[in-house]
Structure formats: C-alpha cells, structure tokens
Design a protein around this motif. Sequence first.
Motif, PDB file in Angstrom:
ATOM      1  N   SER A   1      84.864  12.226  -7.252  1.00 56.64           N
ATOM      2  CA  SER A   1      84.396  12.502  -8.601  1.00 56.64           C
ATOM      3  C   SER A   1      83.103  13.312  -8.574  1.00 56.64           C
ATOM      4  O   SER A   1      82.939  14.290  -9.296  1.00 56.64           O
ATOM      5  CB  SER A   1      84.202  11.187  -9.334  1.00 56.64           C
ATOM      6  N   LEU A   2      82.157  12.901  -7.723  1.00 56.72           N
ATOM      7  CA  LEU A   2      80.902  13.639  -7.601  1.00 56.72           C
ATOM      8  C   LEU A   2      81.153  15.023  -7.025  1.00 56.72           C
ATOM      9  O   LEU A   2      80.531  16.009  -7.442  1.00 56.72           O
ATOM     10  CB  LEU A   2      79.920  12.875  -6.713  1.00 56.72           C
ATOM     11  N   ARG A   3      82.062  15.101  -6.066  1.00 52.71           N
ATOM     12  CA  ARG A   3      82.404  16.389  -5.466  1.00 52.71           C
ATOM     13  C   ARG A   3      83.024  17.323  -6.501  1.00 52.71           C
ATOM     14  O   ARG A   3      82.758  18.521  -6.514  1.00 52.71           O
ATOM     15  CB  ARG A   3      83.369  16.165  -4.289  1.00 52.71           C
ATOM     16  N   ALA A   4      83.838  16.772  -7.405  1.00 53.53           N
ATOM     17  CA  ALA A   4      84.480  17.585  -8.430  1.00 53.53           C
ATOM     18  C   ALA A   4      83.458  18.141  -9.419  1.00 53.53           C
ATOM     19  O   ALA A   4      83.634  19.231  -9.965  1.00 53.53           O
ATOM     20  CB  ALA A   4      85.535  16.771  -9.172  1.00 53.53           C
ATOM     21  N   GLU A   5      82.371  17.409  -9.657  1.00 53.12           N
ATOM     22  CA  GLU A   5      81.331  17.875 -10.572  1.00 53.12           C
ATOM     23  C   GLU A   5      80.559  19.049  -9.987  1.00 53.12           C
ATOM     24  O   GLU A   5      80.262  20.010 -10.686  1.00 53.12           O
ATOM     25  CB  GLU A   5      80.363  16.728 -10.887  1.00 53.12           C
ATOM     26  N   ASP A   6      80.247  18.978  -8.704  1.00 55.94           N
ATOM     27  CA  ASP A   6      79.482  20.055  -8.057  1.00 55.94           C
ATOM     28  C   ASP A   6      79.682  19.974  -6.555  1.00 55.94           C
ATOM     29  O   ASP A   6      79.191  19.040  -5.904  1.00 55.94           O
ATOM     30  CB  ASP A   6      77.996  19.948  -8.408  1.00 55.94           C
ATOM     31  N   GLY A   7      80.408  20.938  -5.990  1.00 55.10           N
ATOM     32  CA  GLY A   7      80.677  20.948  -4.560  1.00 55.10           C
ATOM     33  C   GLY A   7      79.460  21.232  -3.710  1.00 55.10           C
ATOM     34  O   GLY A   7      79.499  21.087  -2.489  1.00 55.10           O
ATOM     35  N   ARG A   8      78.342  21.643  -4.344  1.00 53.18           N
ATOM     36  CA  ARG A   8      77.121  21.927  -3.590  1.00 53.18           C
ATOM     37  C   ARG A   8      76.209  20.712  -3.456  1.00 53.18           C
ATOM     38  O   ARG A   8      75.104  20.809  -2.928  1.00 53.18           O
ATOM     39  CB  ARG A   8      76.359  23.070  -4.267  1.00 53.18           C
ATOM     40  N   THR A   9      76.663  19.555  -3.949  1.00 48.03           N
ATOM     41  CA  THR A   9      75.842  18.346  -3.897  1.00 48.03           C
ATOM     42  C   THR A   9      75.531  17.960  -2.449  1.00 48.03           C
ATOM     43  O   THR A   9      76.444  17.837  -1.634  1.00 48.03           O
ATOM     44  CB  THR A   9      76.574  17.178  -4.582  1.00 48.03           C
ATOM     45  N   PRO A  10      74.261  17.766  -2.092  1.00 45.31           N
ATOM     46  CA  PRO A  10      73.924  17.382  -0.718  1.00 45.31           C
ATOM     47  C   PRO A  10      74.272  15.927  -0.430  1.00 45.31           C
ATOM     48  O   PRO A  10      74.427  15.108  -1.351  1.00 45.31           O
ATOM     49  CB  PRO A  10      72.405  17.609  -0.649  1.00 45.31           C
ATOM     50  N   ASN A  11      74.387  15.592   0.834  1.00 44.32           N
ATOM     51  CA  ASN A  11      74.757  14.230   1.228  1.00 44.32           C
ATOM     52  C   ASN A  11      73.783  13.186   0.707  1.00 44.32           C
ATOM     53  O   ASN A  11      74.173  12.074   0.331  1.00 44.32           O
ATOM     54  CB  ASN A  11      74.840  14.135   2.753  1.00 44.32           C
ATOM     55  N   LEU A  12      72.507  13.516   0.677  1.00 37.33           N
ATOM     56  CA  LEU A  12      71.507  12.543   0.216  1.00 37.33           C
ATOM     57  C   LEU A  12      71.729  12.163  -1.243  1.00 37.33           C
ATOM     58  O   LEU A  12      71.452  11.026  -1.646  1.00 37.33           O
ATOM     59  CB  LEU A  12      70.097  13.117   0.405  1.00 37.33           C
ATOM     60  N   GLU A  13      72.237  13.102  -2.044  1.00 39.15           N
ATOM     61  CA  GLU A  13      72.512  12.787  -3.439  1.00 39.15           C
ATOM     62  C   GLU A  13      73.719  11.855  -3.550  1.00 39.15           C
ATOM     63  O   GLU A  13      73.736  10.954  -4.402  1.00 39.15           O
ATOM     64  CB  GLU A  13      72.754  14.067  -4.230  1.00 39.15           C
ATOM     65  N   TYR A  14      74.744  12.046  -2.696  1.00 45.47           N
ATOM     66  CA  TYR A  14      75.865  11.106  -2.671  1.00 45.47           C
ATOM     67  C   TYR A  14      75.375   9.702  -2.325  1.00 45.47           C
ATOM     68  O   TYR A  14      75.799   8.703  -2.921  1.00 45.47           O
ATOM     69  CB  TYR A  14      76.908  11.547  -1.646  1.00 45.47           C
ATOM     70  N   ILE A  15      74.499   9.621  -1.340  1.00 47.59           N
ATOM     71  CA  ILE A  15      73.957   8.318  -0.925  1.00 47.59           C
ATOM     72  C   ILE A  15      73.223   7.658  -2.083  1.00 47.59           C
ATOM     73  O   ILE A  15      73.391   6.454  -2.357  1.00 47.59           O
ATOM     74  CB  ILE A  15      73.022   8.512   0.289  1.00 47.59           C
ATOM     75  N   ARG A  16      72.407   8.442  -2.789  1.00 51.39           N
ATOM     76  CA  ARG A  16      71.627   7.878  -3.904  1.00 51.39           C
ATOM     77  C   ARG A  16      72.544   7.392  -5.029  1.00 51.39           C
ATOM     78  O   ARG A  16      72.348   6.303  -5.576  1.00 51.39           O
ATOM     79  CB  ARG A  16      70.664   8.947  -4.433  1.00 51.39           C
TER      80      ARG A  16
END
Length: 270
Positions: A1-16
């Motif tokens: 879901s987060l990846r679908a919103e923005d594929g440029r999201t860094p790993n640290l943002e996924y963790i947060r």
Amino acid sequence: SLRAEDGRTPNLEYIRQLNLSYGRVVSSSFISYWFKKRFGHSGRFKKPNLVPLDKFKNENILKYQAYIDTMERLPDKRKFHFLNEKHLVNKDVLPNKTQADPLTGYMDAILVSGDFRESYNLLAVISANPTKASPVHYVIGKENGNSTTFAAYIMELISTRWFEHGDVLVLDNAAIHSGGDAGDVEDLLWDTEIDGRPLNVLVIFLPTRSPELNPIELIFHILARRIRSFRYRMAGPCASAVVRQTTKVLDALSYETIIKCYTCLLSKPP
C-alpha cells in the motif's frame, strides 16, 4: 500500500509507518529483503527512466500510432535497419569506480596518456538480415556528429552496397538526420540506381522521444558495458583506447545478439 502511494519512499519511512500503525519494529535490511523476495519480481530500488512530458503530447501519440501501423504493414523485419550515432571518450574504457585499500583508504591513481579525454563519434547501423557480411556496419571519426558526416556515411553505405533494394532505414528525429547536408538523404536512398534500377530504400522516422523503440540503443548499451569489461580491456590506457576497444566489441557482435535486440523492441521479429 505504501509502495503504491510512492515508489520513491525510503526504507526508513516504511519502518516508521509500520511502527506507527502496528507497533512492529523491523530493520532496513528486512524491508529490502521483503521487497526483493516476497513477490514474483524483485522490488528493490532501481534507476528509473526519465520520460519528457512532451512525449505524451497528442501529436506525438499520433506519430507513435502511425509508426506502429507502418511496422505492422511491413512484416519482413529482415529488411529493417536502425542507424544512430554515439559519442565516445577515451576515458570510457575504464570502470567508473575502483576499490580503495580497506586498511588505509588509499586509492591508486591510474596513469593515462595525455589525450585520454579525447572524444570520437561513432556512426553505426544494425541489420536483421542474415545474408549481410556483418550485422553491424560502423565508422568512427574525430569529427562531431553533424549532417555532413551523416550524409557521407549514407553515401558509403550505398557505394559499398550494404543497402539492398527495398530495405527500410529507421532513424530518430535528430536534426543531423534531416537538415543541412542530410536534407536529400531520403531521395538519395530512394532514387539511386543500383544494378539498373532504383534502390528504393524507405526511410522511416521514429516517434518523437522514443528511443525505447530503437534496437540500436540496446546495442550501444552492450557496447558501453563491454568496453569497460575485463576481457575487452587492454594492458593499459593508451591513445585511441576507446576506438580500439569499440572496434573489438562491435566486430565480435553476433547476428544472434542483434536478433535478441530486435525481438525485445519489434512487435513482429524476423
């Protein structure tokens, strides 16, 4: 879901976000491994293509459709030839990065000749016709690519009979392919008489900003990778190093490699 919103999201943002929403704490390496292995395709970070906005103008979309229609009306892809130019620099024969000494951090300098930044221009055309003496024909010169050198190259292809009657030549929309001394190239390829009859080589221009439709771009990618590879590297840098290695790589290209590039990009490969 987060990846679908923005594929440029860094790993640290996924963790947060995972920690905020579910109270789960994971590592950055876990995120990387999950994207790499969880689904059928690797989801790791890759360098994306940069696509100009004007590629999707209405007139450019119409040109794209017209090109596809033309390709479908000409089913024999062995008749298709793709021509383009590439800038070569002597320093291209060296890898972009070298490994530092892990104990001292020191990096050895590479001794090169004084003209190692000298540049050259490659004009090349590829063919899917297995009867050709070589699937790649090319010239390398020190002049910058312009309409004069392009027109002279076309004349060489005609005079050496590299083109056959009824061939198709595909070009991009670079100014050197249609302006200046190249303004008469289309008529020259169509009207020049060989063996008592017109050559009738049809010139087709690619849609605007569509290098992805040009198989020779894949050949240039192979060339760029191989001139830096160990098996094509010479004993040491020297004058005209990139010319020698480019010649070695292009002369070694097989018909099968050309066909693979055609198959990737043409709707009906030979």
